[in-house]
Every structure is written in C-alpha cells, then in structure tokens.
Design a protein around this motif. Structure first.
Motif, PDB file in Angstrom:
ATOM      1  N   THR A   1      38.607  34.655  30.719  1.00 22.58           N
ATOM      2  CA  THR A   1      37.750  33.762  31.490  1.00 22.58           C
ATOM      3  C   THR A   1      38.489  32.978  32.579  1.00 22.58           C
ATOM      4  OG1 THR A   1      36.214  33.728  29.679  1.00 22.58           O
ATOM      5  CG2 THR A   1      36.023  31.918  31.245  1.00 22.58           C
ATOM      6  N   PRO A   2      39.663  32.375  32.291  1.00 18.84           N
ATOM      7  CA  PRO A   2      40.340  31.666  33.401  1.00 18.84           C
ATOM      8  C   PRO A   2      40.671  32.608  34.550  1.00 18.84           C
ATOM      9  CG  PRO A   2      41.737  31.784  31.426  1.00 18.84           C
ATOM     10  CD  PRO A   2      40.375  32.227  31.012  1.00 18.84           C
ATOM     11  N   ARG A   3      41.039  33.847  34.240  1.00 18.48           N
ATOM     12  CA  ARG A   3      41.330  34.807  35.313  1.00 18.48           C
ATOM     13  C   ARG A   3      40.074  35.060  36.142  1.00 18.48           C
ATOM     14  NH1 ARG A   3      44.302  36.241  30.923  1.00 18.48           N
ATOM     15  NH2 ARG A   3      46.414  36.973  31.249  1.00 18.48           N
ATOM     16  N   GLN A   4      38.982  35.199  35.457  1.00 21.48           N
ATOM     17  CA  GLN A   4      37.746  35.523  36.173  1.00 21.48           C
ATOM     18  C   GLN A   4      37.264  34.338  37.010  1.00 21.48           C
ATOM     19  OE1 GLN A   4      35.507  37.360  32.767  1.00 21.48           O
ATOM     20  NE2 GLN A   4      35.714  39.155  34.084  1.00 21.48           N
ATOM     21  N   ILE A   5      37.473  33.142  36.488  1.00 29.12           N
ATOM     22  CA  ILE A   5      37.079  31.955  37.261  1.00 29.12           C
ATOM     23  C   ILE A   5      37.947  31.848  38.515  1.00 29.12           C
ATOM     24  CG2 ILE A   5      37.031  29.420  37.227  1.00 29.12           C
ATOM     25  CD1 ILE A   5      36.129  29.588  34.301  1.00 29.12           C
ATOM     26  N   MET A   6      39.250  32.126  38.368  1.00 29.03           N
ATOM     27  CA  MET A   6      40.132  32.065  39.545  1.00 29.03           C
ATOM     28  C   MET A   6      39.712  33.087  40.602  1.00 29.03           C
ATOM     29  SD  MET A   6      44.020  31.374  38.268  1.00 29.03           S
ATOM     30  CE  MET A   6      44.134  32.635  37.042  1.00 29.03           C
ATOM     31  N   LEU A   7      39.362  34.282  40.136  1.00 29.09           N
ATOM     32  CA  LEU A   7      38.917  35.326  41.072  1.00 29.09           C
ATOM     33  C   LEU A   7      37.677  34.885  41.839  1.00 29.09           C
ATOM     34  CD1 LEU A   7      39.001  38.745  39.183  1.00 29.09           C
ATOM     35  CD2 LEU A   7      39.859  38.286  41.470  1.00 29.09           C
ATOM     36  N   LEU A   8      36.724  34.345  41.095  1.00 32.80           N
ATOM     37  CA  LEU A   8      35.473  33.946  41.750  1.00 32.80           C
ATOM     38  C   LEU A   8      35.704  32.779  42.703  1.00 32.80           C
ATOM     39  CD1 LEU A   8      32.968  34.444  38.793  1.00 32.80           C
ATOM     40  CD2 LEU A   8      33.286  35.883  40.813  1.00 32.80           C
ATOM     41  N   GLN A   9      36.598  31.883  42.304  1.00 35.24           N
ATOM     42  CA  GLN A   9      36.929  30.772  43.228  1.00 35.24           C
ATOM     43  C   GLN A   9      37.528  31.338  44.507  1.00 35.24           C
ATOM     44  OE1 GLN A   9      39.410  28.298  40.763  1.00 35.24           O
ATOM     45  NE2 GLN A   9      37.678  27.079  40.001  1.00 35.24           N
ATOM     46  N   ALA A  10      38.438  32.307  44.342  1.00 39.81           N
ATOM     47  CA  ALA A  10      39.101  32.889  45.516  1.00 39.81           C
ATOM     48  C   ALA A  10      38.074  33.568  46.432  1.00 39.81           C
ATOM     49  CB  ALA A  10      40.167  33.881  45.069  1.00 39.81           C
ATOM     50  N   LEU A  11      37.040  34.121  45.838  1.00 39.10           N
ATOM     51  CA  LEU A  11      36.028  34.832  46.629  1.00 39.10           C
ATOM     52  C   LEU A  11      34.881  33.908  47.050  1.00 39.10           C
ATOM     53  CD1 LEU A  11      35.903  38.116  44.541  1.00 39.10           C
ATOM     54  CD2 LEU A  11      36.560  37.939  46.950  1.00 39.10           C
ATOM     55  N   ASP A  12      35.008  32.649  46.684  1.00 38.25           N
ATOM     56  CA  ASP A  12      33.964  31.675  46.995  1.00 38.25           C
ATOM     57  C   ASP A  12      32.613  32.095  46.402  1.00 38.25           C
ATOM     58  OD1 ASP A  12      33.226  29.294  47.986  1.00 38.25           O
ATOM     59  OD2 ASP A  12      32.799  29.997  50.020  1.00 38.25           O
ATOM     60  N   LEU A  13      32.675  32.611  45.202  1.00 42.35           N
ATOM     61  CA  LEU A  13      31.448  33.009  44.499  1.00 42.35           C
ATOM     62  C   LEU A  13      31.232  32.061  43.316  1.00 42.35           C
ATOM     63  CD1 LEU A  13      31.911  36.908  44.370  1.00 42.35           C
ATOM     64  CD2 LEU A  13      30.288  35.633  45.804  1.00 42.35           C
ATOM     65  N   GLN A  14      29.979  31.929  42.933  1.00 40.13           N
ATOM     66  CA  GLN A  14      29.630  31.015  41.838  1.00 40.13           C
ATOM     67  C   GLN A  14      29.926  31.664  40.478  1.00 40.13           C
ATOM     68  OE1 GLN A  14      27.447  27.809  42.022  1.00 40.13           O
ATOM     69  NE2 GLN A  14      28.517  27.804  40.063  1.00 40.13           N
ATOM     70  N   ALA A  15      30.720  30.997  39.660  1.00 38.11           N
ATOM     71  CA  ALA A  15      30.984  31.525  38.310  1.00 38.11           C
ATOM     72  C   ALA A  15      29.852  31.121  37.374  1.00 38.11           C
ATOM     73  CB  ALA A  15      32.305  30.978  37.785  1.00 38.11           C
ATOM     74  N   PRO A  16      29.527  31.984  36.406  1.00 38.70           N
ATOM     75  CA  PRO A  16      28.540  31.568  35.401  1.00 38.70           C
ATOM     76  C   PRO A  16      29.167  30.559  34.444  1.00 38.70           C
ATOM     77  CG  PRO A  16      29.429  33.739  34.865  1.00 38.70           C
ATOM     78  CD  PRO A  16      30.058  33.329  36.161  1.00 38.70           C
ATOM     79  N   ARG A  17      28.349  30.014  33.556  1.00 39.05           N
ATOM     80  CA  ARG A  17      28.910  29.235  32.443  1.00 39.05           C
ATOM     81  C   ARG A  17      29.178  30.226  31.314  1.00 39.05           C
ATOM     82  NH1 ARG A  17      26.567  24.706  29.952  1.00 39.05           N
ATOM     83  NH2 ARG A  17      24.839  26.050  29.384  1.00 39.05           N
TER      84      ARG A  17
END
Ligand code: GLU
Length: 474
Positions: free
Chosen positions: A228-244
């Motif tokens: 999950t932390p990896r996926q949140i970092m990826l989405l932040q980098a892509l400026d995409l909204q992460a789910p909860r």
C-alpha cells in the motif's frame, strides 16, 4: 467516508486458479460495502501474468460469483470488444493505458530504466542480508545517464522500469481495519513497475486502475498491506487520487495455519460440487473476520445493512467446516421444494412421479446436509435396501419371525397407515414402544434412525413393504 464521490469498490482477482474461500470473502465484503453505501461494485481482472492466467479460470470465477449471488455492476463481460483500452476491465487489454502512465513518470524523472540482471539483484540481496540490513534495491541504475541508457539499449539490453521512491518521506494512511499505518520511504527500495519483458507489474496497474476506475474503498487481504505505501507513492507521483484501504485478516484452517487444500474443500467450485448451497457459504463467509451484531441466519439481501467496517477483526479468521455445515443445515431447512427438487435431482429416479418426489424431498430434508446423504433414503423409497449390518440383523432376529408374520399381515390390511398398522401389531404381539417400532423401522429402512416413520411408510411402494417385512417372517 468521502461524501462527495459515490462509493466504488471492486474485486480484482487474478484468473490463475479456482476461486477460493479467502478470495471470495474479499469479494463478498467489497460487494456488501458497495451495497451498503449505495455505490457500485466492479469486477476487474488482473491478468497481466499471461502465462498463469487463463480464460477457463476467468469464466470459472465469474460463474462462481454469480452462483453465490454476487453480481457486479461493471466487469469484463459487459464491455464491447470495440471499446478502447480505458473502458476494459481486463488488465491484459489495458496495455496502452499503462504505457501512457509509464511515459508520464519517465518524463518527470520519476521512473528509470534498470538493467540489473536477476543474478546481480540476488547477489546484492544476499550481501545486504549478510551485513544485517533489510534487503532493498541498491540503486545501481538510479543515476544512469541518458547516454548510458541508450548505449545499453543499442546493445540489445531490455531494461525493466523502476519507480524512483522519494527520499525521506513519511507515508501515513488510515487503514480502515487496522488503524493508522506509518512507513518510511527510506525503507522502501525503488521498485519495478514494468518488467523487462514489457509487462506492467502488479503494484502499478492495480494502483493506476483503482484511480482511473474511481475506486473509493479497497478491502483486500493483509498480505497486500506492505504494497500500500508503494501504491500511494505511485498515485501521488501521478497526481491521481488513491482509494482508502482496509486490509482483511488472514483466513486460516482450524489448526491456525493459512487455509489450504489440506483443510479440505477450499474452493467455491469444490463446495458447489459437493452440494453446499450458496446461501450457506455466504452466511459462513460473512462471519469470517467480521462479527455481525445479529447472530442468526441472514439472506444476502439483508447483509449490507449488517455489514460494518468497525466490526472487521484484525486477528486471523478461522474457517472450520463444521460451521459451514451448520449454515448448510439452515439453508436446507429454508430451501423451498422446487429448490430441493433441483438440488437432489441427479439422485431421484426419472420414473418417479412429481408428487412422490416432492413428498420425498420434504421428508428427508432434515436428514440431509449434502445430496449424497439422501442416497440411502432414495434406496429406501425408490429402490432396494442393502443387506443389513450386524447390529441391525441382530435386532431383527431378536424381534422374531412371528413378529414379522404379524407385521406383514397388518400391513396387508392397513396399507401405509402406520397408526392402524402398529395398533394391530401391538395387540397381536404384545410389544410396544421401541420394541415395536424399532424392528419395523429397521426392516423397512435398513437403519435404526432416519426420517419420521409414518410419512416414510407412505412413500414406500406397498409391494416393497410386504417384501421387506416378509423377508424376516421365515
Ligand atoms: N490481484 C490481486 C490479488 O488477487 C488484487 C489485490 C487487491 O485487491 O488489490 O491479490
């Protein structure tokens, strides 16, 4: 809960095997969450591993979900083949979408080509372990110049693509099962998002698709927590909204070990083939790692209102087949006659008339957990009895020939009316209670226990009744 966006949950299986109970519990919980929030439930197929994925597994898992009553609002079956990659729910058809997002990361310097071989990575891992450090990517290709990359590619090398993990970042998220979670980015090595063969890695497509599909809540197995932390970092980098995210506790067998084949039937398909009813399975799964307020049986339609994230447990959930059997008994007791007829249909003789079949299923349902349990009673009513066992033979011998002479005579006079038959037999033999009923039951059914005798007698053909009683009369 976000109030603005409508809730969207999803089930994201990889079609690499039969749908097992752990996965299907995840599917159920996501389905219930979407229903409870009045949102949508998506079925997304994570089939980027083309070697292990198969069409047969995909069809099988869709069949299993439908059979359980877990229909999805959008999924691979409803997409027009002509629709573009973004509209697809199979990751193997979404390749161009991932290419676009790889390019975005690369353009911003947030991903870089990595030429390290499997052997080099393994050696580096061992060296770090030997030095007492947790292994992570050593950063060998992190600062390769564009010219160096070009030269390697020109020589025919095919690089993987790694995400450049930001340095010194703390990642905090609220897991809605496990509470606040903290990870330091420095503990996470740069990770592969596209393999050397061009396939998008799980971390990447899973996160990107959640964002593009508008997924708001993800409930998945706790084995994904460190992703999950990896996926949140990826989405932040892509400026995409992460789910909860919420991570469900592991499912174990009754011995506490992770649920596997050695615990018995653990796939939906096996349970269906053994005759377990979907409602029983769903009632059992609903209680694995989730403690509902209400203890008793619930219809699937009632479950969303009873499903609460606060009631999801963190401790491993034990699957015990005896509990499933409990719910199966409930399901059989609640099933209507047409359902039972269908359920037992393979065992019932085609020649038996409908009324006879109906009366039969109603009578035996209390003695049947899975269809196979009905087989002896099918023989009692529609076929022949197997030879009695020693205990039964002894009981019949003890009742004596005269008893059965009288019993056969009483049956001739009174037919299938057990009350009158036993009244006559009582006055003829002086026996009563168990001494009267037990030999009758054993001679007529071959067993000392079973469904109520009076209605059972009415279902056995009169000629068979005579034969079975007379068999012990001489
Ligand atoms: N395909 C992944 C799995 O089956 C999905 C994980 C997730 O739900 O995010 O484990």
């Amino acid at each position: 809960m976000r109030m603005s966006a409508p809730a969207v949950t999803r089930f994201a299986p990889s079609p690499t095997g039969a749908l097992h109970l752990g996965n299907v519990r995840t599917a159920l919980f996501n389905f219930l969450l979407a229903r409870r929030l009045g949102g949508k439930w998506l079925l997304r197929i994570e089939d980027t591993d083309l070697e292990r994925s198969s069409e047969a597994h995909l069809q099988g898992l869709m069949q299993d979900l439908r059979w359980l009553g877990l229909g999805w609002d959008a999924g691979p079956d409803a997409v027009d083949a002509q629709a573009g990659p973004r509209a697809q729910f199979r990751q193997s058809l979404r390749g161009p979408v991932y290419v676009e997002f790889f390019a975005r990361l690369q353009a911003q310097g947030l991903a870089y080509p990595c030429f390290c071989s499997a052997l080099e990575l393994e050696l580096s891992r061992k060296a770090q372990l030997a030095a007492g450090r947790p292994p992570r990517y050593a950063g060998t290709c992190r600062e390769l110049s564009a010219a160096a990359v070009q030269a390697r590619v020109a020589q025919g090398a095919r690089p993987a693509l790694r995400f450049r993990v930001p340095v010194g970042r703390e990642l905090v998220f609220e897991d809605f099962v496990r509470g606040p979670q903290r990870f330091a980015s420095n503990d996470i090595g740069d990770f592969i998002i596209r393999r050397a063969d061009g396939a998008a890695a799980f971390f990447f497509c899973n996160a990107v698709d959640d964002a593009l599909m508008g997924v708001t809540e993800v409930l998945r197995g706790e084995d994904h927590l460190t992703n999950t932390p990896r996926q949140i970092m990826l989405l932040q980098a892509l400026d995409l909204q992460a789910p909860r995210y919420g991570h469900l506790s592991l499912l174990t067998g009754d011995d506490g070990a992770p649920l596997s084949k050695r615990h018995g039937s653990v796939s939906v398909r096996e349970l269906r083939e053994r005759g377990f009813m979907p409602q029983a399975i769903v009632n059992q799964l609903f209680r694995l790692g989730h403690a509902p307020e209400q203890e008793g049986w619930l219809e699937l339609a009632q479950m969303p209102q009873q499903f609460h994230l606060q009631r999801l447990g963190r401790a491993p959930a034990r699957f015990d087949e005896t509990q499933l059997v409990h719910w199966q008994k409930e399901a059989v007791a609640r099933a209507d006659v047409p359902m039972l007829l269908q359920w037992l249909q393979p065992l019932l003789p085609a020649t038996a008339d409908t009324e006879h079949r109906r009366a039969f299923v109603e009578l035996v349902r209390a003695n049947v957990v899975v269809p196979e349990d009905a087989r002896p009673w099918v023989d009692v009513v529609f076929g022949e009895l197997p030879p009695p066992g020693d205990a039964e033979r002894q009981l019949l011998a003890e009742a004596g020939q005269a008893f059965f002479v009288a019993a056969a005579a009483a049956a001739r006079t009174h037919g299938a009316d057990l009350k009158q038959l036993t009244a006559e037999l009582r006055s003829a033999t002086g026996r009563k209670g168990a001494a009267l009923y037990m030999p009758l039951r054993v001679a007529l059914t071959g067993r000392a226990h079973g469904p109520e005798l009076a209605p059972l007698l009415q279902l056995i053909p009169p000629a068979a009744v005579q034969r079975r009683l007379e068999a012990w009369a001489h």
